[in-house]
Design an enzyme around this catalytic site. Sequence first.
Site, PDB file in Angstrom:
ATOM      1  N   LYS A 186      -8.623   6.254 -19.172  1.00 30.88           N
ATOM      2  CA  LYS A 186      -8.956   6.752 -20.497  1.00 30.88           C
ATOM      3  C   LYS A 186      -7.756   6.585 -21.447  1.00 30.88           C
ATOM      4  O   LYS A 186      -7.347   5.465 -21.679  1.00 30.88           O
ATOM      5  CB  LYS A 186      -9.435   8.204 -20.379  1.00 30.88           C
ATOM      6  CG  LYS A 186     -10.442   8.428 -19.219  1.00 30.88           C
ATOM      7  CD  LYS A 186     -11.760   7.702 -19.369  1.00 30.88           C
ATOM      8  CE  LYS A 186     -12.602   7.671 -18.102  1.00 30.88           C
ATOM      9  NZ  LYS A 186     -12.885   8.953 -17.463  1.00 30.88           N
ATOM     10  N   TYR A 202     -16.295  17.276 -14.754  1.00 24.02           N
ATOM     11  CA  TYR A 202     -16.668  15.848 -14.809  1.00 24.02           C
ATOM     12  C   TYR A 202     -17.702  15.536 -13.721  1.00 24.02           C
ATOM     13  O   TYR A 202     -17.557  15.966 -12.573  1.00 24.02           O
ATOM     14  CB  TYR A 202     -15.401  14.999 -14.621  1.00 24.02           C
ATOM     15  CG  TYR A 202     -15.661  13.519 -14.561  1.00 24.02           C
ATOM     16  CD1 TYR A 202     -16.055  12.814 -15.698  1.00 24.02           C
ATOM     17  CD2 TYR A 202     -15.516  12.811 -13.373  1.00 24.02           C
ATOM     18  CE1 TYR A 202     -16.295  11.456 -15.647  1.00 24.02           C
ATOM     19  CE2 TYR A 202     -15.760  11.445 -13.314  1.00 24.02           C
ATOM     20  CZ  TYR A 202     -16.148  10.775 -14.458  1.00 24.02           C
ATOM     21  OH  TYR A 202     -16.390   9.426 -14.399  1.00 24.02           O
ATOM     22  N   ARG A 226       0.856  -1.195   0.000  1.00 21.24           N
ATOM     23  CA  ARG A 226       0.000   0.000   0.000  1.00 21.24           C
ATOM     24  C   ARG A 226       0.888   1.238   0.000  1.00 21.24           C
ATOM     25  O   ARG A 226       0.605   2.238  -0.663  1.00 21.24           O
ATOM     26  CB  ARG A 226      -0.956  -0.004   1.208  1.00 21.24           C
ATOM     27  CG  ARG A 226      -1.682   1.314   1.387  1.00 21.24           C
ATOM     28  CD  ARG A 226      -2.916   1.259   2.292  1.00 21.24           C
ATOM     29  NE  ARG A 226      -2.855   0.289   3.359  1.00 21.24           N
ATOM     30  CZ  ARG A 226      -2.142   0.428   4.486  1.00 21.24           C
ATOM     31  NH1 ARG A 226      -1.412   1.501   4.690  1.00 21.24           N
ATOM     32  NH2 ARG A 226      -2.158  -0.523   5.405  1.00 21.24           N
ATOM     33  N   ASP A 237      -7.293  18.809 -14.364  1.00 25.01           N
ATOM     34  CA  ASP A 237      -7.601  17.446 -14.788  1.00 25.01           C
ATOM     35  C   ASP A 237      -7.246  17.363 -16.274  1.00 25.01           C
ATOM     36  O   ASP A 237      -7.914  17.962 -17.113  1.00 25.01           O
ATOM     37  CB  ASP A 237      -9.092  17.166 -14.542  1.00 25.01           C
ATOM     38  CG  ASP A 237      -9.481  15.736 -14.870  1.00 25.01           C
ATOM     39  OD1 ASP A 237      -8.829  15.121 -15.736  1.00 25.01           O
ATOM     40  OD2 ASP A 237     -10.465  15.243 -14.279  1.00 25.01           O
TER      41      ASP A 237
HETATM   42  C1  LIG Z   1     -13.278   9.371 -16.167  1.00 25.31           C
HETATM   43  C2  LIG Z   1     -12.878  10.702 -15.666  1.00 25.31           C
HETATM   44  C3  LIG Z   1     -12.596  10.921 -14.307  1.00 25.31           C
HETATM   45  C4  LIG Z   1     -12.753   9.833 -13.260  1.00 25.31           C
HETATM   46  O1  LIG Z   1     -11.831   8.813 -13.445  1.00 25.31           O
HETATM   47  P1  LIG Z   1     -12.122   7.285 -13.032  1.00 25.31           P
HETATM   48  O2  LIG Z   1     -10.884   6.597 -13.455  1.00 25.31           O
HETATM   49  O3  LIG Z   1     -13.351   6.855 -13.757  1.00 25.31           O
HETATM   50  O4  LIG Z   1     -12.321   7.286 -11.543  1.00 25.31           O
HETATM   51  C5  LIG Z   1     -12.180  12.181 -13.925  1.00 25.31           C
HETATM   52  N1  LIG Z   1     -12.067  13.193 -14.824  1.00 25.31           N
HETATM   53  C6  LIG Z   1     -12.338  13.020 -16.125  1.00 25.31           C
HETATM   54  C7  LIG Z   1     -12.196  14.171 -17.058  1.00 25.31           C
HETATM   55  C8  LIG Z   1     -12.758  11.779 -16.597  1.00 25.31           C
HETATM   56  O5  LIG Z   1     -13.045  11.630 -17.894  1.00 25.31           O
END
Ligand SMILES: *Cc1c(COP(=O)(O)O)cnc(C)c1O
Length: 393
Positions: free
Chosen positions: A206, A109, A57, A181
Amino acid sequence: MDDQDAPERGEFAFETQAIHAGQGPDPRTGAVMTPIFANSTYEQDAPGDHRGYEYSRTGNPTRTALEDNLAALEGAAYGRAFSSGMGAINTVMNLLSAGDHVVTGDDVYGGTHRLFTQVYEQYDVETSFVDTTDPEAVEDAMRPETELVWTETPTNPLMRVVDVQAVADVAHDHDALCAVDNTFATPYLQRPLEHGADIVSHSLTKYLGGHSDVVGGALVTDDEALDEQFGFYQNSVGATPSPFDCFLVLRGTKTLPVRMDRHCENARELAGWLDAHPDVSEVFYPGLERHPQHDVAARQMDDFGGMLSFELDATLEEASDVVGSTEVFTLAESLGGVESLIEQPAPMTHAAVPKAEREAAGLSDGLIRVSVGLESVDDLRADLDQAIDGALH
Ligand SMILES: *Cc1c(COP(=O)(O)O)cnc(C)c1O
């Protein structure tokens, strides 16, 4: 990991770093790919005398390779990996205390919106949602107790582009942190630390993973004190990724540059074709010259990405028929994988937003979002063409 064999940050081009940064051949076996260290615990030579790892962890060698790789790609000194994008975002929120205030985008998001409101409001951390494409709106929302400006660019699903340097300047004028982000752009197209951001967050689920087979998150920064806090929260909260998940993302980042080039090329081609389509009333793609923040995007990004949305002159039901009748595009949420995905924000990703609010924000019933994949662009174009024609005529 044999760090001596791993390229130093800044010494090599992005494409080279994507493949090698954080990873050298395994010093014990010469294995070229980073092994999956499936260990929970590690031998100590004497109590407290360990070889860098005690418990997984806290730290794991496969995770270290991924963290160093992601830091190098963002041009950052430090990286931390998490079990999901939300785990990463929550770690930034962990820095705040009761009474603190956050400013973020009104089209942030959905999961971020839920975390900031439904989780953090109960701890007396309040968030203001404003149009972050307008630095004055960010300035107007700042309060003495604002500790964090959280932004996302391009945004979802209208692909608005935020001027990161302008927003970071506002945050810093008020002694607040600026976090970006960078999930939609990826470090291949945009490196927010170069534009004044303090923290970059990712959903590795993604483009960085890139194959729709793993969920993960990351934070990178140049600030040693922030990185130490992120490490403290990794260990204290425990939202850390498995070594296998780290391996999958490392596998993805190696091909990020070639994948992104094709995502961008295919998206550009489809955006142009949709723009000329008689049933399409609007196309949202930062690469189009009439996109409201095209100039910011051209300055801040190396290319315009693989995500786009378009609006059909259609009812909710007709647009549902379109997304339901594609053959190459898969009807699904999420984005950034090799396969093309299509979705309708109104009843899917943005269903939680009330209809009146949705329409005020420009999310009409006929809006369709696509994550343009790596298939033949001719097949993608033909697929959209038959789906639109079949549903509307
Ligand atoms: C998918 C996404 C998230 C969240 O990520 P997870 O891996 O699904 O927890 C945060 N910000 C953006 C822009 C996203 O597309």
